[in-house]
Scaffold this active site. Sequence first.
Site, PDB file in Angstrom:
ATOM      1  N   ASP A  13       6.672   5.259  -2.105  1.00 48.22           N
ATOM      2  CA  ASP A  13       5.986   5.134  -0.835  1.00 48.22           C
ATOM      3  C   ASP A  13       5.868   3.632  -0.551  1.00 48.22           C
ATOM      4  O   ASP A  13       5.964   2.820  -1.471  1.00 48.22           O
ATOM      5  CB  ASP A  13       4.597   5.779  -0.978  1.00 48.22           C
ATOM      6  CG  ASP A  13       3.764   5.616   0.263  1.00 48.22           C
ATOM      7  OD1 ASP A  13       4.301   5.777   1.358  1.00 48.22           O
ATOM      8  OD2 ASP A  13       2.555   5.331   0.123  1.00 48.22           O
ATOM      9  N   LEU A  14       5.670   3.260   0.700  1.00 52.48           N
ATOM     10  CA  LEU A  14       5.552   1.828   1.034  1.00 52.48           C
ATOM     11  C   LEU A  14       4.096   1.414   1.257  1.00 52.48           C
ATOM     12  O   LEU A  14       3.523   0.650   0.481  1.00 52.48           O
ATOM     13  CB  LEU A  14       6.389   1.526   2.287  1.00 52.48           C
ATOM     14  CG  LEU A  14       6.295   0.091   2.807  1.00 52.48           C
ATOM     15  CD1 LEU A  14       6.906  -0.905   1.837  1.00 52.48           C
ATOM     16  CD2 LEU A  14       7.003  -0.017   4.161  1.00 52.48           C
ATOM     17  N   ASP A  15       3.515   1.969   2.349  1.00 50.49           N
ATOM     18  CA  ASP A  15       2.176   1.541   2.755  1.00 50.49           C
ATOM     19  C   ASP A  15       1.137   1.967   1.734  1.00 50.49           C
ATOM     20  O   ASP A  15       0.963   3.158   1.474  1.00 50.49           O
ATOM     21  CB  ASP A  15       1.821   2.156   4.119  1.00 50.49           C
ATOM     22  CG  ASP A  15       2.748   1.656   5.218  1.00 50.49           C
ATOM     23  OD1 ASP A  15       2.791   0.444   5.429  1.00 50.49           O
ATOM     24  OD2 ASP A  15       3.421   2.489   5.838  1.00 50.49           O
ATOM     25  N   THR A  21      -0.477  -2.639   3.718  1.00 52.69           N
ATOM     26  CA  THR A  21      -0.475  -2.275   5.149  1.00 52.69           C
ATOM     27  C   THR A  21      -1.384  -1.101   5.468  1.00 52.69           C
ATOM     28  O   THR A  21      -1.665  -0.873   6.650  1.00 52.69           O
ATOM     29  CB  THR A  21       0.938  -1.907   5.623  1.00 52.69           C
ATOM     30  OG1 THR A  21       1.550  -1.168   4.594  1.00 52.69           O
ATOM     31  CG2 THR A  21       1.746  -3.105   6.027  1.00 52.69           C
ATOM     32  N   LYS A  49      -3.605   8.535   5.694  1.00 50.57           N
ATOM     33  CA  LYS A  49      -2.604   7.872   4.846  1.00 50.57           C
ATOM     34  C   LYS A  49      -1.384   8.769   4.658  1.00 50.57           C
ATOM     35  O   LYS A  49      -1.514   9.926   4.267  1.00 50.57           O
ATOM     36  CB  LYS A  49      -3.208   7.515   3.483  1.00 50.57           C
ATOM     37  CG  LYS A  49      -4.148   6.334   3.576  1.00 50.57           C
ATOM     38  CD  LYS A  49      -4.676   5.951   2.200  1.00 50.57           C
ATOM     39  CE  LYS A  49      -5.680   4.827   2.323  1.00 50.57           C
ATOM     40  NZ  LYS A  49      -6.457   4.642   1.105  1.00 50.57           N
ATOM     41  N   GLY A  50      -0.218   8.216   4.922  1.00 52.13           N
ATOM     42  CA  GLY A  50       1.032   8.951   4.733  1.00 52.13           C
ATOM     43  C   GLY A  50       1.388   9.883   5.877  1.00 52.13           C
ATOM     44  O   GLY A  50       2.461  10.482   5.879  1.00 52.13           O
ATOM     45  N   ILE A  51       0.498  10.022   6.838  1.00 55.18           N
ATOM     46  CA  ILE A  51       0.694  10.973   7.940  1.00 55.18           C
ATOM     47  C   ILE A  51       1.402  10.265   9.109  1.00 55.18           C
ATOM     48  O   ILE A  51       1.062   9.123   9.431  1.00 55.18           O
ATOM     49  CB  ILE A  51      -0.682  11.538   8.400  1.00 55.18           C
ATOM     50  CG1 ILE A  51      -1.432  12.160   7.203  1.00 55.18           C
ATOM     51  CG2 ILE A  51      -0.542  12.534   9.534  1.00 55.18           C
ATOM     52  CD1 ILE A  51      -0.753  13.325   6.530  1.00 55.18           C
ATOM     53  N   ARG A  53       2.829   9.014  12.819  1.00 54.51           N
ATOM     54  CA  ARG A  53       2.035   8.398  13.893  1.00 54.51           C
ATOM     55  C   ARG A  53       1.370   9.442  14.797  1.00 54.51           C
ATOM     56  O   ARG A  53       0.155   9.420  15.007  1.00 54.51           O
ATOM     57  CB  ARG A  53       2.946   7.476  14.710  1.00 54.51           C
ATOM     58  CG  ARG A  53       2.194   6.408  15.456  1.00 54.51           C
ATOM     59  CD  ARG A  53       3.168   5.482  16.168  1.00 54.51           C
ATOM     60  NE  ARG A  53       4.134   4.865  15.255  1.00 54.51           N
ATOM     61  CZ  ARG A  53       5.249   4.233  15.648  1.00 54.51           C
ATOM     62  NH1 ARG A  53       5.525   4.129  16.928  1.00 54.51           N
ATOM     63  NH2 ARG A  53       6.082   3.712  14.757  1.00 54.51           N
ATOM     64  N   SER A 120       9.014   6.438   2.857  1.00 57.72           N
ATOM     65  CA  SER A 120       7.863   6.070   3.684  1.00 57.72           C
ATOM     66  C   SER A 120       7.905   6.846   4.985  1.00 57.72           C
ATOM     67  O   SER A 120       8.971   7.027   5.569  1.00 57.72           O
ATOM     68  CB  SER A 120       7.901   4.573   3.997  1.00 57.72           C
ATOM     69  OG  SER A 120       6.947   4.260   4.986  1.00 57.72           O
ATOM     70  N   ALA A 121       6.727   7.287   5.427  1.00 56.20           N
ATOM     71  CA  ALA A 121       6.634   7.973   6.722  1.00 56.20           C
ATOM     72  C   ALA A 121       6.751   6.987   7.874  1.00 56.20           C
ATOM     73  O   ALA A 121       6.866   7.386   9.029  1.00 56.20           O
ATOM     74  CB  ALA A 121       5.299   8.711   6.808  1.00 56.20           C
ATOM     75  N   SER A 122       6.738   5.698   7.566  1.00 59.21           N
ATOM     76  CA  SER A 122       6.645   4.690   8.631  1.00 59.21           C
ATOM     77  C   SER A 122       7.992   4.317   9.232  1.00 59.21           C
ATOM     78  O   SER A 122       8.924   3.957   8.519  1.00 59.21           O
ATOM     79  CB  SER A 122       5.979   3.428   8.109  1.00 59.21           C
ATOM     80  OG  SER A 122       5.978   2.448   9.124  1.00 59.21           O
ATOM     81  N   ASN A 124       8.294   1.745  10.838  1.00 65.91           N
ATOM     82  CA  ASN A 124       8.297   0.281  10.757  1.00 65.91           C
ATOM     83  C   ASN A 124       8.682  -0.233   9.378  1.00 65.91           C
ATOM     84  O   ASN A 124       8.639  -1.445   9.145  1.00 65.91           O
ATOM     85  CB  ASN A 124       6.906  -0.259  11.114  1.00 65.91           C
ATOM     86  CG  ASN A 124       6.535   0.033  12.556  1.00 65.91           C
ATOM     87  OD1 ASN A 124       7.247  -0.346  13.475  1.00 65.91           O
ATOM     88  ND2 ASN A 124       5.414   0.728  12.767  1.00 65.91           N
ATOM     89  N   LYS A 151       4.960  14.326   5.336  1.00 62.87           N
ATOM     90  CA  LYS A 151       4.079  14.575   4.198  1.00 62.87           C
ATOM     91  C   LYS A 151       2.884  15.371   4.705  1.00 62.87           C
ATOM     92  O   LYS A 151       2.459  15.133   5.827  1.00 62.87           O
ATOM     93  CB  LYS A 151       3.594  13.238   3.610  1.00 62.87           C
ATOM     94  CG  LYS A 151       4.719  12.333   3.106  1.00 62.87           C
ATOM     95  CD  LYS A 151       4.209  10.952   2.748  1.00 62.87           C
ATOM     96  CE  LYS A 151       5.380  10.013   2.454  1.00 62.87           C
ATOM     97  NZ  LYS A 151       4.969   8.637   2.162  1.00 62.87           N
ATOM     98  N   GLU A 175       2.815   7.091  -5.065  1.00 62.49           N
ATOM     99  CA  GLU A 175       2.084   7.313  -3.802  1.00 62.49           C
ATOM    100  C   GLU A 175       0.621   6.875  -3.876  1.00 62.49           C
ATOM    101  O   GLU A 175       0.013   6.943  -4.945  1.00 62.49           O
ATOM    102  CB  GLU A 175       2.063   8.821  -3.491  1.00 62.49           C
ATOM    103  CG  GLU A 175       3.063   9.281  -2.478  1.00 62.49           C
ATOM    104  CD  GLU A 175       2.760   8.841  -1.047  1.00 62.49           C
ATOM    105  OE1 GLU A 175       1.658   8.336  -0.781  1.00 62.49           O
ATOM    106  OE2 GLU A 175       3.643   9.000  -0.204  1.00 62.49           O
ATOM    107  N   ASP A 176       0.076   6.487  -2.723  1.00 64.96           N
ATOM    108  CA  ASP A 176      -1.363   6.176  -2.656  1.00 64.96           C
ATOM    109  C   ASP A 176      -2.133   7.251  -1.883  1.00 64.96           C
ATOM    110  O   ASP A 176      -3.366   7.193  -1.821  1.00 64.96           O
ATOM    111  CB  ASP A 176      -1.607   4.829  -1.957  1.00 64.96           C
ATOM    112  CG  ASP A 176      -1.264   4.891  -0.483  1.00 64.96           C
ATOM    113  OD1 ASP A 176      -0.174   5.401  -0.150  1.00 64.96           O
ATOM    114  OD2 ASP A 176      -2.089   4.456   0.342  1.00 64.96           O
TER     115      ASP A 176
END
Length: 223
Positions: A13-15, A21, A49-51, A53, A120-122, A124, A151, A175-176
């Site tokens: 995961d990223l964020d 972030t 988190k992870g959801i 936009r 990552s779900a992002s 960005n 996710k 994951e966080d």
Amino acid sequence: MAKFADIKGFVFDLDGVITDTSIFHSQAWHQVADKVGVKWDDSLADALKGISRMDSLNLILARDHKENDFTAAEKEALATEKNDNYLKLVAQMTPANILPGIQAFLDDLKAKGYLLSLASASKNSPLVLKHLGLSDYFTKSVDPASLKHGKPDPEIFRRGAEILNLDPAQCIGVEDAAAGVQSINGAGETSVGIGDPKVLAAADVNFTETAQLTLSNIEAAMA
Ligand code: B16
Ligand code: MG
């Protein structure tokens, strides 16, 4: 849980794992929540988190039964406003925003021949990786726009293993977010949760801080 010796790849995961972030996402959503009159608190921040936009916006509105108060166009505008808030924060990011221990962990994984991918779900994430100077570490990323389900559905982590040509059982997912840990477990990977063990109770292995993320700590926890 798999045996450590069988692990060949890591799906990140990223964020909230590689960088901080998750605080920026929260700040950006907090401004939108204030605007639509939804009370902000830590449990709402954790739930996002992870959801994705738009799912995040719907969760915020549902907190105050406001999900039917806005047209699709108004929701798009609110989601764009959040992203504009977020991008202003991302613009200031540098490699100093990599969370403690992560650079050393990634270098160790690369040196020892583990394969790496990003889940990552992002939308960005390429921009964020560029600011962090980590684009070369993650040449394989799941495109969140290509997913049928976000996710906690297992799809994103399953794809994270697939693009490495590995079985999920050969991968560790990091994951966080509770939704992300659920996705890793559903995909059949070993889950490493970073953060509050109460929030991440479903993780196979839990560390409270990214600085604890080392191969030897993971090996010991999986023994
Ligand atoms: P964007 P991750 C997730 O990234 C964030 O945790 C979540 O808060 C955010 O809403 C989601 O990405 C979508 O991000 O609006 O930039 O496309 O934790 O899966 O790396
Ligand atoms: Mg995250």
